[in-house]
Design a protein around this motif. Sequence first.
Motif, mmCIF file in Angstrom:
data_model
loop_
_atom_site.group_PDB
_atom_site.id
_atom_site.type_symbol
_atom_site.label_atom_id
_atom_site.label_comp_id
_atom_site.label_asym_id
_atom_site.label_seq_id
_atom_site.Cartn_x
_atom_site.Cartn_y
_atom_site.Cartn_z
ATOM 1 N N ASP A 8 0.834 -1.209 0.000
ATOM 2 C CA ASP A 8 0.000 0.000 0.000
ATOM 3 C C ASP A 8 0.865 1.254 0.000
ATOM 4 O O ASP A 8 0.830 2.072 0.911
ATOM 5 C CB ASP A 8 -0.975 -0.048 1.183
ATOM 6 C CG ASP A 8 -1.948 -1.202 1.049
ATOM 7 O OD1 ASP A 8 -2.988 -1.009 0.399
ATOM 8 O OD2 ASP A 8 -1.645 -2.299 1.541
ATOM 9 N N ILE A 9 1.608 1.386 -1.075
ATOM 10 C CA ILE A 9 2.562 2.484 -1.248
ATOM 11 C C ILE A 9 1.847 3.749 -1.728
ATOM 12 O O ILE A 9 2.166 4.861 -1.317
ATOM 13 C CB ILE A 9 3.656 2.047 -2.240
ATOM 14 C CG1 ILE A 9 4.389 0.822 -1.679
ATOM 15 C CG2 ILE A 9 4.616 3.182 -2.517
ATOM 16 C CD1 ILE A 9 5.182 0.066 -2.709
ATOM 17 N N THR A 46 3.110 -5.826 -2.058
ATOM 18 C CA THR A 46 1.849 -6.550 -2.173
ATOM 19 C C THR A 46 0.655 -5.643 -2.482
ATOM 20 O O THR A 46 -0.393 -5.743 -1.854
ATOM 21 C CB THR A 46 1.587 -7.376 -0.903
ATOM 22 O OG1 THR A 46 1.706 -6.546 0.257
ATOM 23 C CG2 THR A 46 2.556 -8.526 -0.790
ATOM 24 N N GLY A 47 0.809 -4.802 -3.492
ATOM 25 C CA GLY A 47 -0.345 -4.145 -4.059
ATOM 26 C C GLY A 47 -0.598 -2.724 -3.612
ATOM 27 O O GLY A 47 -0.045 -2.238 -2.634
ATOM 28 N N ASP A 48 -1.507 -2.062 -4.357
ATOM 29 C CA ASP A 48 -1.705 -0.623 -4.268
ATOM 30 C C ASP A 48 -0.344 0.064 -4.359
ATOM 31 O O ASP A 48 0.031 0.904 -3.547
ATOM 32 C CB ASP A 48 -2.458 -0.230 -2.996
ATOM 33 C CG ASP A 48 -3.957 -0.558 -3.092
ATOM 34 O OD1 ASP A 48 -4.380 -1.092 -4.129
ATOM 35 O OD2 ASP A 48 -4.688 -0.279 -2.134
ATOM 36 N N HIS A 79 -5.993 -0.407 -6.305
ATOM 37 C CA HIS A 79 -5.639 0.891 -6.895
ATOM 38 C C HIS A 79 -4.758 0.735 -8.132
ATOM 39 O O HIS A 79 -4.460 1.740 -8.791
ATOM 40 C CB HIS A 79 -4.919 1.770 -5.863
ATOM 41 C CG HIS A 79 -5.842 2.429 -4.895
ATOM 42 N ND1 HIS A 79 -6.216 3.759 -4.996
ATOM 43 C CD2 HIS A 79 -6.487 1.939 -3.811
ATOM 44 C CE1 HIS A 79 -7.042 4.059 -4.001
ATOM 45 N NE2 HIS A 79 -7.218 2.975 -3.264
ATOM 46 N N ASP A 80 -4.339 -0.484 -8.431
ATOM 47 C CA ASP A 80 -3.449 -0.703 -9.569
ATOM 48 C C ASP A 80 -4.233 -0.904 -10.863
ATOM 49 O O ASP A 80 -5.446 -1.169 -10.848
ATOM 50 C CB ASP A 80 -2.551 -1.919 -9.294
ATOM 51 C CG ASP A 80 -1.548 -1.632 -8.187
ATOM 52 O OD1 ASP A 80 -0.813 -0.635 -8.310
ATOM 53 O OD2 ASP A 80 -1.517 -2.384 -7.200
ATOM 54 N N GLU A 81 -3.522 -0.807 -11.968
ATOM 55 C CA GLU A 81 -4.103 -1.009 -13.293
ATOM 56 C C GLU A 81 -3.173 -1.930 -14.069
ATOM 57 O O GLU A 81 -2.008 -1.601 -14.281
ATOM 58 C CB GLU A 81 -4.266 0.348 -13.996
ATOM 59 C CG GLU A 81 -5.335 0.383 -15.058
ATOM 60 C CD GLU A 81 -4.869 -0.223 -16.374
ATOM 61 O OE1 GLU A 81 -3.637 -0.193 -16.650
ATOM 62 O OE2 GLU A 81 -5.726 -0.740 -17.117
ATOM 63 N N ARG A 82 -3.667 -3.101 -14.437
ATOM 64 C CA ARG A 82 -2.790 -4.152 -14.982
ATOM 65 C C ARG A 82 -2.023 -3.691 -16.213
ATOM 66 O O ARG A 82 -0.813 -3.871 -16.303
ATOM 67 C CB ARG A 82 -3.615 -5.402 -15.328
ATOM 68 C CG ARG A 82 -4.057 -6.210 -14.140
ATOM 69 C CD ARG A 82 -4.621 -7.568 -14.571
ATOM 70 N NE ARG A 82 -5.264 -8.227 -13.441
ATOM 71 C CZ ARG A 82 -6.559 -8.094 -13.144
ATOM 72 N NH1 ARG A 82 -7.343 -7.349 -13.923
ATOM 73 N NH2 ARG A 82 -7.068 -8.698 -12.090
ATOM 74 N N ALA A 83 -2.735 -3.164 -17.201
ATOM 75 C CA ALA A 83 -2.081 -2.833 -18.465
ATOM 76 C C ALA A 83 -1.017 -1.765 -18.265
ATOM 77 O O ALA A 83 0.079 -1.842 -18.849
ATOM 78 C CB ALA A 83 -3.123 -2.379 -19.487
ATOM 79 N N LEU A 113 -0.727 -14.296 -5.880
ATOM 80 C CA LEU A 113 -2.054 -14.277 -6.493
ATOM 81 C C LEU A 113 -2.439 -12.858 -6.905
ATOM 82 O O LEU A 113 -1.946 -11.873 -6.356
ATOM 83 C CB LEU A 113 -3.099 -14.817 -5.516
ATOM 84 C CG LEU A 113 -2.827 -16.200 -4.923
ATOM 85 C CD1 LEU A 113 -4.012 -16.626 -4.056
ATOM 86 C CD2 LEU A 113 -2.546 -17.229 -6.006
ATOM 87 N N ASP A 114 -3.351 -12.774 -7.840
ATOM 88 C CA ASP A 114 -3.892 -11.516 -8.337
ATOM 89 C C ASP A 114 -5.348 -11.435 -7.883
ATOM 90 O O ASP A 114 -6.197 -12.176 -8.371
ATOM 91 C CB ASP A 114 -3.782 -11.497 -9.864
ATOM 92 C CG ASP A 114 -4.229 -10.193 -10.503
ATOM 93 O OD1 ASP A 114 -5.071 -9.501 -9.914
ATOM 94 O OD2 ASP A 114 -3.748 -9.890 -11.619
ATOM 95 N N THR A 115 -5.641 -10.518 -6.933
ATOM 96 C CA THR A 115 -7.012 -10.368 -6.434
ATOM 97 C C THR A 115 -7.650 -9.062 -6.898
ATOM 98 O O THR A 115 -8.638 -8.599 -6.316
ATOM 99 C CB THR A 115 -7.051 -10.444 -4.896
ATOM 100 O OG1 THR A 115 -6.196 -9.439 -4.340
ATOM 101 C CG2 THR A 115 -6.609 -11.810 -4.404
ATOM 102 N N LEU A 116 -7.092 -8.479 -7.938
ATOM 103 C CA LEU A 116 -7.603 -7.208 -8.473
ATOM 104 C C LEU A 116 -8.810 -7.450 -9.375
ATOM 105 O O LEU A 116 -8.772 -8.280 -10.284
ATOM 106 C CB LEU A 116 -6.488 -6.513 -9.260
ATOM 107 C CG LEU A 116 -6.881 -5.347 -10.165
ATOM 108 C CD1 LEU A 116 -7.510 -4.208 -9.387
ATOM 109 C CD2 LEU A 116 -5.664 -4.868 -10.967
#
Length: 287
Positions: A8-9, A46-48, A79-83, A113-116
């Motif tokens: 959560d950066i 680990t995300g965001d 809060h992330d965007e894969r592409a 894992l990807d939980t987005l």
Amino acid sequence: MLIAQITDIHLGFEPDTPDEFNRQRLDRVLAELSGLSPRPDLLLLTGDLVDRGDVASYERLREALDGLPFPVHFALGNHDERATFRSVFPQAPFAGGFLQYAIDDPTLRLLVLDTLEEGRHGGAFCDERARWLTERLDEAPHQRTLIVLHHPPMEVGIAWMNTDPAEPWVARLAGVLAGRANVVGLICGHIHRAITARWEGHIVATCPSTAPQVGLDLRPLDPDQPDERALIIADAPGYALHWWNGRELITHWDSAGEKDVLARFDARLQGMVQHMMAERPGRAAAE
């Protein structure tokens, strides 16, 4: 094996501000981790990773991570965007369009894992992702394995951040992990706080954030009645160290920054330390 985790950066919360508050907090944590002894074997983010899924923020993240003395691995958060992430980190190991992959180590295997689900704050774990996890677990059923993901699958008691136990993705993940005695635990982010829980027979640990934290308030919340509770606070930026000793996974949480030292291992306290360590049968056997 020593695993460092930050989460959560939220880079880019202050758009077009390279020296924003969240970047300063991230840099403090990375400097502390880089100076640790023993040094972590790897670092998990680990995300965001960023706040708005934009290219500029991912580029600043790449800049912040450049030159670290250990490998870096990513998971994605809401809060992330894969592409966009993939355009800046093209080496990231996607599987079927999802950022899911194994980190194979002879001492402990990690499955990320990807939980987005883009556009949703809470987690997701569809049939395709569940099949991938099933296949990875089936191919090494006796290998000690740690599951890494952004969203914790359990309710944490902070009303506005809770995972609803009735969410379908939670049951889907629980079904894949049921009876997997080789899974040593799950580590997550998302809540911006250090939390542990036993969920479906597995220990789950969430990592405190490098960005400001979520306030600890366990009161019920009525979304139609603002009550002035503290939602976000700015304690020191946090991180986790997960130590796999070959038997158990031990998690320590800490925050970056100076601490007041009240005692040191010096000649005055040497006798106490010697006495404490001499009590341990494992030490005598090793000698």
